[in-house]
Design an enzyme around this catalytic site. Structure first.
Site, PDB file in Angstrom:
ATOM      1  N   HIS A  53      -7.153   6.677  -3.212  1.00 19.31           N
ATOM      2  CA  HIS A  53      -8.009   5.716  -2.518  1.00 19.31           C
ATOM      3  C   HIS A  53      -7.344   5.046  -1.323  1.00 19.31           C
ATOM      4  O   HIS A  53      -8.034   4.526  -0.442  1.00 19.31           O
ATOM      5  CB  HIS A  53      -8.488   4.634  -3.503  1.00 19.31           C
ATOM      6  N   ASP A  54      -6.015   5.021  -1.263  1.00 22.60           N
ATOM      7  CA  ASP A  54      -5.310   4.402  -0.127  1.00 22.60           C
ATOM      8  C   ASP A  54      -4.353   5.391   0.546  1.00 22.60           C
ATOM      9  O   ASP A  54      -3.393   4.966   1.205  1.00 22.60           O
ATOM     10  CB  ASP A  54      -4.512   3.173  -0.587  1.00 22.60           C
ATOM     11  N   ASP A  73      -8.744  -1.605  -8.107  1.00 21.43           N
ATOM     12  CA  ASP A  73      -8.068  -1.819  -6.832  1.00 21.43           C
ATOM     13  C   ASP A  73      -7.579  -3.250  -6.674  1.00 21.43           C
ATOM     14  O   ASP A  73      -6.586  -3.498  -5.986  1.00 21.43           O
ATOM     15  CB  ASP A  73      -9.020  -1.452  -5.690  1.00 21.43           C
ATOM     16  N   HIS A  91       0.841  -1.206   0.000  1.00 19.14           N
ATOM     17  CA  HIS A  91       0.000   0.000   0.000  1.00 19.14           C
ATOM     18  C   HIS A  91       0.872   1.250   0.000  1.00 19.14           C
ATOM     19  O   HIS A  91       1.013   1.941   0.998  1.00 19.14           O
ATOM     20  CB  HIS A  91      -0.942  -0.007   1.208  1.00 19.14           C
ATOM     21  N   HIS A 144       1.372   1.412  -5.842  1.00 21.55           N
ATOM     22  CA  HIS A 144       0.035   0.818  -5.916  1.00 21.55           C
ATOM     23  C   HIS A 144      -0.988   1.863  -6.353  1.00 21.55           C
ATOM     24  O   HIS A 144      -1.853   1.597  -7.197  1.00 21.55           O
ATOM     25  CB  HIS A 144      -0.355   0.240  -4.550  1.00 21.55           C
TER      26      HIS A 144
END
Length: 467
Positions: free
Chosen positions: A233-234, A343, A193, A197
């Protein structure tokens, strides 16, 4: 023309919001077509734009204080799907509230904030020293703004960016060629993560937005939201999962009441970036709030615990043939599905890249398991390196999570070359992991001369069969 002006016209947007029109940037009849080659040239500038959302840490104030930008009175109704438009205030987390895991807290020996601050300062100084030195060596005076991609990056990287719309795009090679600096709000100590990524998911989202079934209906705002949600998103991921945060009584678990803890944190941190950068300050307040809500709805959709919810809804739409992409709500739902696919698309990549991602995510799992064992916590599922092998983890992931989603995505897109390519890679990769698993079991049987396979291993072998 600045990239945001190409994505939506602020004057037209303001007029529509003042007159109470639909909260979409253009009437459907006047939408520019989203052609296959259009976004390829926009993505590098979009990446730089996303970088500019983050202001330099030297311009921020009070980052040593963890917490929230808004009043805690807004904590009511934090969790859940952000598609509810009735909520007028979105809680944002202060940039720099990286959920640092101070494991010494488990022994009640010290306070986490102090150590988190020292690590952040060290990381920032290290980044600044690298940036300053690397540019001075080339005779360039560094500017105040820090860019994700240096403006004079190598010609090889520029050539690669011209191929960013191809599914076989090698994000690892791109990372090496560009010497992309891991951003402050993604953490390079995470094997999986991290910023690579995020870039990989953004590139996949770019490919999905070009699918003809979806592309012809997308507005410029849809495209911007999809790419921005993919890139963020992360953001600020701590490298451990939600159950770990819950059982260690992390402050984020309490803040979000144990519901979509990480996803809520990624969303609220993204909102903090947007507000601090004032990137959307020229837009009407109502539209800014709507953008924040839609970003939240997209990012929250990546919660793996909601997989069945979205898969069931997608199947129902496809069975009933009632998707109307002319409607903003249905377009938004398919953006959620596209982001979910992006994802977890690693098993659908070429084997050489897919294998790297598998090893990275399992390394992150195993690190968490080692920490849980060290501090005498129950080891989370998939995190025990002695029991959970990479092949068995990947076969289960592909069987129960990836295949069902991508088969429905292929039904939606109509078996396009991209969807067929992804499913082909997925089945070949699954077959390779099965062969590795068989070799492991054969080796184990020959070592203990028992000839027995455990019940769990036999179940994994059976469930891992190629359809």
């Amino acid at each position: 023309m600045p990239v945001l002006d190409r994505f939506f016209n602020s004057t037209e947007l303001s007029r529509q919001w003042r007159t109470g029109g639909e909260p979409m940037p253009f009437p459907m009849g006047s939408l520019p077509s989203y052609q296959a080659g259009t976004l390829a040239c926009e993505l590098p500038e979009m990446i730089r734009m996303v970088k500019l959302i983050r202001m330099s840490s030297s311009e921020l104030r009070g980052t040593k204080h963890r917490g929230i930008l808004e009043s805690e009175d807004t904590l009511d109704g934090l969790s859940g799907d952000a598609r509810v438009r009735g909520q007028t205030v979105v809680l944002s987390e202060r940039r720099g509230s990286y959920p640092y895991i101070d494991f010494r807290l488990l022994n009640n020996t010290t306070h986490s904030g102090e150590i988190g601050t020292k690590k952040k300062v060290k990381r920032l100084l290290s980044f600044q020293r690298y940036f300053h030195a690397s540019r001075l060596l080339r005779g360039i005076v560094p500017q105040a703004s820090l860019y994700l991609l240096d403006e004079d990056y190598l010609g090889q990287a520029r050539h690669m960016l011209s191929k960013v719309g191809m599914w076989d795009f090698d994000i690892f090679l791109f990372d090496r060629l560009t010497n992309v600096m891991v951003q402050e709000d993604y953490h390079n100590q995470n094997p999986y993560h991290n910023a690579v990524h995020a870039a990989d998911v953004t590139q996949a989202m770019h490919c999905y937005l070009k699918e003809p079934k979806l592309a012809s209906f997308l507005t410029p705002l849809d495209i911007m939201l999809g790419l921005l949600a993919a890139a963020a998103h992360d953001v600020d991921h701590p490298g451990v999962n939600q159950p770990f945060l819950i059982k260690t009584n992390h402050h984020l678990a309490s803040l979000y009441q144990n519901v979509s803890v990480l996803e809520n944190h990624h969303w609220r941190s993204t909102i903090g970036m947007l507000r601090e950068s004032r990137l959307l300050a020229h837009l009407p307040k109502e539209m800014t709030q709507d953008i924040e809500q839609q970003l939240g709805s997209l990012i929250l959709a990546t919660d793996i615990n909601r997989q069945n919810e979205f898969l069931t809804q997608l199947k129902a739409h496809l069975e009933n043939k009632d998707l109307r992409l002319e409607d903003a709500q249905d377009r938004h739902f398919m953006l959620q599905i596209a982001l979910k696919c992006a994802d977890i698309c690693n098993p659908c990549r070429l084997w050489e890249m897919s294998k790297q991602w598998s090893e990275r995510v399992c390394e992150e799992f195993y690190r968490q398991g080692d920490l849980e064992q060290k501090f005498e916590l129950e080891i989370s599922p998939l995190c025990n390196q002695q029991k959970d092998s990479i092949p068995s983890i990947q076969i289960g992931f592909m069987t129960y999570i990836v295949e069902p989603l991508f088969e429905e995505w292929a039904r939606f897109t109509g078996d396009t070359p991209l969807s067929e390519n992804m499913l082909s890679h997925l089945r070949r990769n699954k077959a390779k992991w099965r062969s590795f698993l068989h070799k492991q079991h054969s080796s184990s049987r020959s070592n203990d001369h028992s000839g027995q396979v455990t019940e769990n291993e036999e179940q994994t072998l059976n469930e891992g069969d190629i359809p």
